[in-house]
Design a protein around this motif. Structure first.
Motif, PDB file in Angstrom:
ATOM      1  N   PRO A 192     -30.219   6.782   0.796  1.00  0.00           N
ATOM      2  CA  PRO A 192     -30.217   5.857   1.470  1.00  0.00           C
ATOM      3  C   PRO A 192     -29.523   4.751   1.238  1.00  0.00           C
ATOM      4  N   SER A 193     -29.301   4.533  -0.265  1.00  0.00           N
ATOM      5  CA  SER A 193     -29.024   3.449  -0.809  1.00  0.00           C
ATOM      6  C   SER A 193     -27.393   3.624  -0.550  1.00  0.00           C
ATOM      7  N   ASP A 194     -26.762   4.634  -0.464  1.00  0.00           N
ATOM      8  CA  ASP A 194     -25.268   4.654  -0.329  1.00  0.00           C
ATOM      9  C   ASP A 194     -24.957   4.287   1.239  1.00  0.00           C
ATOM     10  N   ARG A 195     -26.061   4.679   2.198  1.00  0.00           N
ATOM     11  CA  ARG A 195     -25.811   4.083   3.591  1.00  0.00           C
ATOM     12  C   ARG A 195     -26.064   2.572   3.599  1.00  0.00           C
ATOM     13  N   LEU A 196     -26.633   2.166   2.674  1.00  0.00           N
ATOM     14  CA  LEU A 196     -26.772   0.832   2.871  1.00  0.00           C
ATOM     15  C   LEU A 196     -25.457  -0.080   2.524  1.00  0.00           C
ATOM     16  N   TYR A 197     -24.548   0.379   1.868  1.00  0.00           N
ATOM     17  CA  TYR A 197     -23.462  -0.076   1.821  1.00  0.00           C
ATOM     18  C   TYR A 197     -22.736  -0.686   3.138  1.00  0.00           C
ATOM     19  N   SER A 198     -23.179   0.116   4.173  1.00  0.00           N
ATOM     20  CA  SER A 198     -22.779  -0.088   5.379  1.00  0.00           C
ATOM     21  C   SER A 198     -23.027  -1.568   5.863  1.00  0.00           C
ATOM     22  N   GLN A 199     -24.661  -1.784   5.664  1.00  0.00           N
ATOM     23  CA  GLN A 199     -25.105  -2.977   6.070  1.00  0.00           C
ATOM     24  C   GLN A 199     -24.627  -4.093   5.197  1.00  0.00           C
TER      25      GLN A 199
ATOM     26  N   VAL B  69     -21.765  -4.325   3.731  1.00  0.00           N
ATOM     27  CA  VAL B  69     -20.387  -4.850   4.247  1.00  0.00           C
ATOM     28  C   VAL B  69     -20.480  -6.011   5.592  1.00  0.00           C
ATOM     29  N   GLU B  70     -21.268  -5.309   6.623  1.00  0.00           N
ATOM     30  CA  GLU B  70     -21.466  -6.120   7.651  1.00  0.00           C
ATOM     31  C   GLU B  70     -21.907  -7.550   7.404  1.00  0.00           C
ATOM     32  N   ASP B  71     -23.051  -7.711   6.350  1.00  0.00           N
ATOM     33  CA  ASP B  71     -23.456  -8.827   6.037  1.00  0.00           C
ATOM     34  C   ASP B  71     -22.294  -9.700   5.413  1.00  0.00           C
TER      35      ASP B  71
ATOM     36  N   ILE C 266     -20.553   3.970  14.268  1.00  0.00           N
ATOM     37  CA  ILE C 266     -20.679   3.289  15.553  1.00  0.00           C
ATOM     38  C   ILE C 266     -21.667   2.073  15.201  1.00  0.00           C
ATOM     39  N   ARG C 267     -22.770   2.252  14.405  1.00  0.00           N
ATOM     40  CA  ARG C 267     -23.475   1.056  14.054  1.00  0.00           C
ATOM     41  C   ARG C 267     -23.084   0.092  13.057  1.00  0.00           C
ATOM     42  N   TYR C 268     -22.228   0.749  12.122  1.00  0.00           N
ATOM     43  CA  TYR C 268     -21.583  -0.275  11.118  1.00  0.00           C
ATOM     44  C   TYR C 268     -19.967   0.176  11.062  1.00  0.00           C
ATOM     45  N   PRO C 269     -19.326  -0.398  12.157  1.00  0.00           N
ATOM     46  CA  PRO C 269     -17.775   0.005  12.198  1.00  0.00           C
ATOM     47  C   PRO C 269     -17.039  -0.199  10.752  1.00  0.00           C
ATOM     48  N   LEU C 270     -17.199  -1.429   9.986  1.00  0.00           N
ATOM     49  CA  LEU C 270     -16.376  -1.812   9.037  1.00  0.00           C
ATOM     50  C   LEU C 270     -16.492  -0.829   8.123  1.00  0.00           C
TER      51      LEU C 270
ATOM     52  N   LEU D 224     -28.379 -13.544  -0.026  1.00  0.00           N
ATOM     53  CA  LEU D 224     -28.479 -13.099   1.385  1.00  0.00           C
ATOM     54  C   LEU D 224     -27.473 -12.141   1.683  1.00  0.00           C
ATOM     55  N   ARG D 225     -26.270 -12.288   1.307  1.00  0.00           N
ATOM     56  CA  ARG D 225     -25.165 -11.335   1.949  1.00  0.00           C
ATOM     57  C   ARG D 225     -24.426 -10.550   0.451  1.00  0.00           C
ATOM     58  N   ASP D 226     -25.139  -9.656   0.294  1.00  0.00           N
ATOM     59  CA  ASP D 226     -24.851  -9.020  -1.003  1.00  0.00           C
ATOM     60  C   ASP D 226     -23.992  -7.630  -0.623  1.00  0.00           C
ATOM     61  N   PRO D 227     -23.026  -7.307  -0.646  1.00  0.00           N
ATOM     62  CA  PRO D 227     -22.085  -6.129  -0.097  1.00  0.00           C
ATOM     63  C   PRO D 227     -22.732  -4.662  -0.687  1.00  0.00           C
ATOM     64  N   ALA D 228     -23.046  -4.866  -1.897  1.00  0.00           N
ATOM     65  CA  ALA D 228     -23.378  -3.419  -2.659  1.00  0.00           C
ATOM     66  C   ALA D 228     -24.838  -3.295  -2.838  1.00  0.00           C
ATOM     67  N   THR D 229     -25.502  -4.158  -2.889  1.00  0.00           N
ATOM     68  CA  THR D 229     -27.215  -4.158  -2.858  1.00  0.00           C
ATOM     69  C   THR D 229     -27.843  -5.041  -1.745  1.00  0.00           C
ATOM     70  N   PRO D 230     -27.563  -4.652  -0.546  1.00  0.00           N
ATOM     71  CA  PRO D 230     -27.924  -5.671   0.492  1.00  0.00           C
ATOM     72  C   PRO D 230     -29.577  -6.197   0.540  1.00  0.00           C
ATOM     73  N   LEU D 231     -29.675  -7.180   0.976  1.00  0.00           N
ATOM     74  CA  LEU D 231     -30.790  -7.816   1.237  1.00  0.00           C
ATOM     75  C   LEU D 231     -31.974  -6.981   1.984  1.00  0.00           C
ATOM     76  N   ALA D 232     -31.449  -5.833   2.656  1.00  0.00           N
ATOM     77  CA  ALA D 232     -32.555  -5.008   3.393  1.00  0.00           C
ATOM     78  C   ALA D 232     -33.233  -4.087   2.171  1.00  0.00           C
ATOM     79  N   GLY D 233     -32.375  -3.587   1.263  1.00  0.00           N
ATOM     80  CA  GLY D 233     -32.878  -2.902   0.196  1.00  0.00           C
ATOM     81  C   GLY D 233     -33.791  -3.517  -0.773  1.00  0.00           C
ATOM     82  N   ALA D 234     -33.439  -4.873  -1.058  1.00  0.00           N
ATOM     83  CA  ALA D 234     -34.097  -5.650  -1.842  1.00  0.00           C
ATOM     84  C   ALA D 234     -35.382  -6.214  -1.340  1.00  0.00           C
TER      85      ALA D 234
END
Length: 496
Positions: free
Chosen positions: A242-249, A251-253, A385-389, A427-437
């Protein structure tokens, strides 16, 4: 299907019991003898190093021992010293230099006076007893971040590649160490460091993966934890799938900050006059490089490597100008310019290989990853699709899919223990996003407070100049006082 351990290795771990804190009595460690640090550690006034022997298997304290390399930046004000501050820069990677780096990046003098600042190389990495998978340079190309997968066939192809990596790791000359190289055992090594330093408690400052290490330590040893500062936070599960998948969020942030920077400087970079045009350039340039990679003496720059470079350079504000120049060069069919201060990578080929291998040993031993290639194919299709970047990279398969089952269940981070944790988070961390924190903050309950900063990038303290966050973190480390409630800090005055 999940791999099983080779027979001899499996026999060695059959008797292991999943005892979180390890209560078996261990021989008292010898006092440390401080001296010069290894030659490849950046010279620093006052930085000293030593070695500590710890059990490979903490359940068998009298069994095989490994070495942990430790560094110390001692307080020069003994009258103000209140204890030790163990540190970890994340990675997992070497931490011997970290005390000196913290001082270099303006760790406040009152913190340096209050503590002996301690660094160490986690077990399996660097100058601690190292592990290896015997990986080729090609197998290390993407580090420990999965490559972008354009479709299900790319996932299947990469699955064969990482299956070979897992095979190498589980049959390498250090494979007997594999079951015991984990975050939980690294936390237990920290407790041996505490003991040999003669401290009843330790304080701690950890970043990125180091936040998970700190969370695990203060969960296993809550009454031995003093003040724990966690910066740029992983979710409670640490570096898992799940942490790997959060990279996608992440980068979008974070990407909009770069798009705004490049658009504001379009006269220099010619990447687009608006953030929307810069974003469109990202997809166009990735497709261009997929069709026709840029060949260079140091490698082949295709769309996959371009996406990875972009992700890695979103970590900090000072890296954005270089990233824009790299895009400009690749768009013209030229390789990117050297990174500022680049001296040839992380060190010797052995050092580079150990870094990649050591990370696989740790993250794959910490939790169970999905074993079905089809699961990764479905998730890549969804996240593309959800995180195209970057979604089709974050959801891709890792060697952990073919790893032996961990011998110990993951440590469950919870709210039992003293209220002594302060989290700081962009708030906009590409590697450890706010969602995980936020998930870690919820797991800690009243044990923690979180300070969020309206900024982008990876790392807050003491590397940025947001006075609000700096004051909260320094006050916590020097007095133990935390904000009464979670605190939101506005943007720093300087651009990020």
């Amino acid at each position: 299907m999940r791999r099983t351990l080779p027979t001899a290795l499996a026999a060695a771990v059959l008797a292991a019991a999943a005892v979180p804190g390890i209560s078996l009595a261990a021989a008292a460690p010898r006092a440390l003898e401080w001296g010069p640090c290894p030659a490849d550690v950046t010279p620093s006034t006052g930085l000293q190093c030593s070695k500590l022997s710890v059990p490979l298997d903490h359940r068998n304290p009298g069994g095989q021992q490994i070495e942990i390399e430790i560094s110390r930046l001692a307080s020069k004000k003994p009258e103000k010293r209140r204890g030790v501050l163990l540190t970890n820069p994340g990675g997992p990677s070497s931490g011997l230099n970290y005390p000196a780096q913290l001082a270099q990046f303006s760790l406040p003098q009152e913190v340096l006076d209050s503590y002996d600042v301690i660094g160490f190389d986690p077990r399996g990495i660097g100058h601690s007893t190292p592990v290896t998978c015997g990986l080729s340079a090609e197998q290390q190309k993407y580090g420990n971040v999965p490559p972008y997968a354009r479709d299900g066939a790319d996932v299947a192809k990469h699955a064969e590649e990482v299956k070979e990596i897992a095979e190498k790791c589980t049959t390498s000359k250090t494979a007997s160490m594999l079951p015991y190289i984990s975050t939980a055992n690294t936390a237990r090594d920290m407790d041996r460091i505490r003991e040999v330093l003669g401290e009843s408690k330790i304080s701690y400052a950890g970043s990125s993966w180091g936040t998970h290490l700190g969370a695990v330590y203060t969960t296993l040893f809550p009454q031995r934890s003093d003040r724990f500062l966690l910066d740029s936070n992983l979710a409670p599960g640490g570096w898992d799938y799940p942490s790997d998948r959060l990279y996608s969020q992440g980068v979008e942030d974070r990407f909009p900050d770069f798009a705004k920077y490049a658009a504001a400087n379009d006269r220099e970079y010619h990447l687009g006059a608006t953030p929307e045009q810069v974003t469109a350039k990202y997809f166009a340039l990735a497709a261009q490089l997929d069709r026709k990679p840029v060949e260079a003496p140091d490698g082949r720059y295709d769309g996959t490597l371009f996406r990875l470079i972009t992700f890695s350079q979103l970590y900090g504000g000072p890296q954005l100008p270089w990233l824009a120049k790299a895009w400009q060069a690749l768009s013209a069919g030229q390789p990117p310019p050297p990174l500022p201060g680049e001296t040839g990578g992380v060190g010797s080929p052995e050092v580079a290989e150990n870094l990649v291998s050591g990370r696989y040993y740790i993250i794959c031993s910490d939790s169970r990853w999905p074993t079905s290639v089809q699961t990764y194919q479905r998730n890549v299709a969804a996240d593309r699709i959800r995180y195209p970047l970057f979604g089709a990279a974050g959801a891709n398969i890792q060697p952990c899919a073919f790893w032996p089952d961990p011998i110990e269940a993951p440590v469950q981070i919870g709210d039992r223990g003293p209220s002594n944790v302060l989290m700081v988070q962009n708030l906009r961390d590409p590697a450890t996003p706010l969602a995980g924190a936020r998930k870690l903050r919820q797991a800690f309950g009243d044990r923690a407070r979180m300070v969020t900063v309206d900024a982008g990038g990876h790392g807050v303290y003491p590397f940025t100049h947001n006075e609000c966050a700096q004051y909260a973190a320094t006050t916590f480390l020097t007095t133990g006082e935390r904000p009464e409630q979670d605190l939101a800090c506005s943007a720093a005055a300087e651009p990020r």
